[in-house]
Motif scaffolding. Structure first.
Motif, mmCIF file in Angstrom:
data_model
loop_
_atom_site.group_PDB
_atom_site.id
_atom_site.type_symbol
_atom_site.label_atom_id
_atom_site.label_comp_id
_atom_site.label_asym_id
_atom_site.label_seq_id
_atom_site.Cartn_x
_atom_site.Cartn_y
_atom_site.Cartn_z
ATOM 1 N N VAL A 159 0.675 -1.176 -0.075
ATOM 2 C CA VAL A 159 0.028 0.107 -0.098
ATOM 3 C C VAL A 159 0.812 1.268 -0.206
ATOM 4 N N ASP A 160 2.043 1.227 0.683
ATOM 5 C CA ASP A 160 2.941 2.250 0.815
ATOM 6 C C ASP A 160 3.480 2.882 -0.585
ATOM 7 N N GLN A 161 3.879 1.737 -1.247
ATOM 8 C CA GLN A 161 4.298 1.801 -2.674
ATOM 9 C C GLN A 161 3.261 2.331 -3.742
ATOM 10 N N ALA A 162 2.216 1.929 -3.450
ATOM 11 C CA ALA A 162 1.231 2.340 -4.250
ATOM 12 C C ALA A 162 0.759 3.916 -3.980
ATOM 13 N N CYS A 163 0.840 4.221 -2.782
ATOM 14 C CA CYS A 163 0.247 5.385 -2.434
ATOM 15 C C CYS A 163 1.612 6.660 -2.698
ATOM 16 N N ARG A 164 2.862 6.086 -2.777
ATOM 17 C CA ARG A 164 3.894 6.962 -3.092
ATOM 18 C C ARG A 164 4.151 7.163 -4.462
ATOM 19 N N ASP A 165 3.620 6.119 -5.222
ATOM 20 C CA ASP A 165 3.837 6.056 -6.691
ATOM 21 C C ASP A 165 2.801 6.697 -7.581
ATOM 22 N N ILE A 166 1.652 6.392 -7.175
ATOM 23 C CA ILE A 166 0.364 6.833 -8.168
ATOM 24 C C ILE A 166 -0.773 7.262 -7.461
ATOM 25 N N GLY A 167 -1.086 7.013 -5.872
ATOM 26 C CA GLY A 167 -2.027 7.443 -5.123
ATOM 27 C C GLY A 167 -3.298 6.703 -5.263
ATOM 28 N N CYS A 220 -3.801 10.363 -13.517
ATOM 29 C CA CYS A 220 -2.547 10.902 -14.315
ATOM 30 C C CYS A 220 -1.679 10.166 -13.360
ATOM 31 N N ASN A 221 -0.591 9.492 -14.125
ATOM 32 C CA ASN A 221 0.516 8.816 -13.535
ATOM 33 C C ASN A 221 1.708 9.495 -13.439
ATOM 34 N N ALA A 222 2.855 9.311 -13.014
ATOM 35 C CA ALA A 222 3.966 10.068 -12.450
ATOM 36 C C ALA A 222 4.537 10.635 -13.813
ATOM 37 N N GLU A 223 4.229 9.678 -14.988
ATOM 38 C CA GLU A 223 4.705 10.215 -16.245
ATOM 39 C C GLU A 223 3.972 11.346 -17.169
ATOM 40 N N GLY A 224 2.874 11.559 -16.424
ATOM 41 C CA GLY A 224 1.853 12.624 -16.983
ATOM 42 C C GLY A 224 0.903 11.921 -17.729
ATOM 43 N N VAL A 225 0.907 10.596 -17.796
ATOM 44 C CA VAL A 225 0.145 10.035 -18.764
ATOM 45 C C VAL A 225 -1.432 9.496 -18.204
ATOM 46 N N THR A 241 -3.350 12.413 -6.365
ATOM 47 C CA THR A 241 -3.384 12.289 -7.714
ATOM 48 C C THR A 241 -4.457 12.945 -8.475
ATOM 49 N N LEU A 242 -4.098 13.459 -9.400
ATOM 50 C CA LEU A 242 -5.309 14.071 -10.576
ATOM 51 C C LEU A 242 -5.896 12.899 -10.896
ATOM 52 N N HIS A 243 -7.218 13.068 -11.091
ATOM 53 C CA HIS A 243 -8.087 11.787 -11.642
ATOM 54 C C HIS A 243 -9.323 12.500 -12.262
ATOM 55 N N ARG A 244 -10.002 11.734 -13.278
ATOM 56 C CA ARG A 244 -11.073 12.495 -14.031
ATOM 57 C C ARG A 244 -11.999 11.215 -14.262
ATOM 58 N N VAL A 245 -13.021 11.489 -14.746
ATOM 59 C CA VAL A 245 -14.223 10.566 -15.307
ATOM 60 C C VAL A 245 -14.487 11.059 -16.801
ATOM 61 N N VAL A 246 -14.073 10.544 -17.845
ATOM 62 C CA VAL A 246 -14.200 10.796 -19.073
ATOM 63 C C VAL A 246 -15.632 10.434 -19.880
#
Length: 329
Positions: free
Chosen positions: A29-37, A229-234, A264-269
């Protein structure tokens, strides 16, 4: 390697597991919250029948005529209760003041169903965080079903906060006294099938981060879904896994961790053109928020010696009040 997709983590062993099993879950869980939230959890213990009941009564409410739904309309921007109609809210505005178009969804929300002592719930500093819920007359069973689900989400949120504590190198119960009178919201968003073409730039829910400690989401696998939106902006799709919840952290948890964990930024398309009725989508969302008087300041394990915290201390209640008002049209 940094996670660029949302992982699926089984938390079933946490409640009755060994110390080693708990730490294994906490590290994931720590890794998920650090990397992508974001993460998807299985083994959460909430019955499929309870989720199905929530979906059924909520769909029945949103199928009512607008005039009937509007009888429990949200009374004011700083009161997080009641019905919000189509395009009446823009969640992207907190991050982008120029976000104009309203979001293509409608929603119904409630707050705590079991109040703490009146001296706490109605103290001046409590503001409207314990405002009364606005219950629709129809469906008649909605209040009972939603109240039971709210309580269930509160229990799951406490488990997740204990996992968070271990993941951050803290005692498992570190957050317990900061969430025992939580001011969380249960909100169901209905995304109707899109028949008309949206205006340019308008989507189902604009790019935003959530405000509180964590969010528990039960989503449907329908066209036009959740992206992060992941750490690479994708922008990547969040997987919809049967009988699992999507979890993400919010701004207050990011502030608590000095941005060690990312809100992390997120959206519903929007769904693809021509998706028709299959694109109707409903999300059960539990926004877990700490006690209104909980101080959100940098956790010691998230700051190196001599490092200055990125944020000034603020209470949960004050931060949330500002966020709620900003998103209204």
């Amino acid at each position: 390697m940094k996670l660029l997709q949302v992982p699926v983590i089984d938390i079933s062993a946490f409640s009755a597991g060994t110390a080693e099993e708990k730490q294994h879950i906490a590290r994931q869980v720590d890794q998920a919250c650090r990397d992508i939230g974001f993460l998807v959890i299985s083994g959460h213990g909430v019955s499929p029948e309870r989720i199905a009941d929530m979906r059924r009564v909520s769909r029945a409410f949103f199928d009512l005529p607008h005039a009937e739904k509007a009888r429990v309309a949200r009374p004011a921007p700083d009161v997080t209760r009641g019905y919000i109609g189509m395009e009446e809210e823009s969640v992207g505005r907190l991050r982008d003041a120029n976000a104009k178009a309203g979001d293509l969804n409608e929603s119904l929300m409630i707050g705590p169903v079991d109040l703490p002592p009146a001296a706490y719930a109605f103290a001046p500093e409590a503001g409207k965080h314990f405002a009364p819920n606005l219950w629709p007359e129809q469906p008649a069973e909605l209040r009972e079903v939603w109240s039971a689900y709210y309580r269930e989400m509160g229990k799951l949120a406490q488990t997740l906060m204990r996992i968070f504590a271990l993941g951050l190198g803290l005692e498992e119960t570190f957050f317990d006294d900061k969430i025992d009178r939580h001011i969380s919201r249960l909100r169901v968003r209905n995304y109707p099938a899109q028949i008309a073409q949206p205006v340019p730039g308008q989507i189902r829910a604009g790019a935003h981060s959530d405000y509180g400690s964590l969010t528990i989401l039960a989503a449907e696998d329908r066209p036009g879904g959740l992206q992060v939106c992941n750490a690479e902006g994708v922008w990547v799709d969040v997987p919809i896994v049967p009988d699992c919840y999507i979890i993400n952290i919010g701004d207050l948890m990011a502030r608590w961790t000095n941005d060690t964990w990312v809100s992390t930024l997120h959206r519903v398309v929007n769904p693809p053109a021509g998706s028709g009725e299959d694109s109707r989508r409903q999300s059960l969302v539990f926004f877990h928020n700490p006690n209104y008087d909980a101080e959100i300041s940098c956790i010691p394990t998230c700051r190196a010696e001599g490092e200055v915290p990125r944020y000034q201390p603020i209470t949960s209640g004050e931060y949330l009040r500002n966020a709620f008002v900003t998103t209204q049209n």
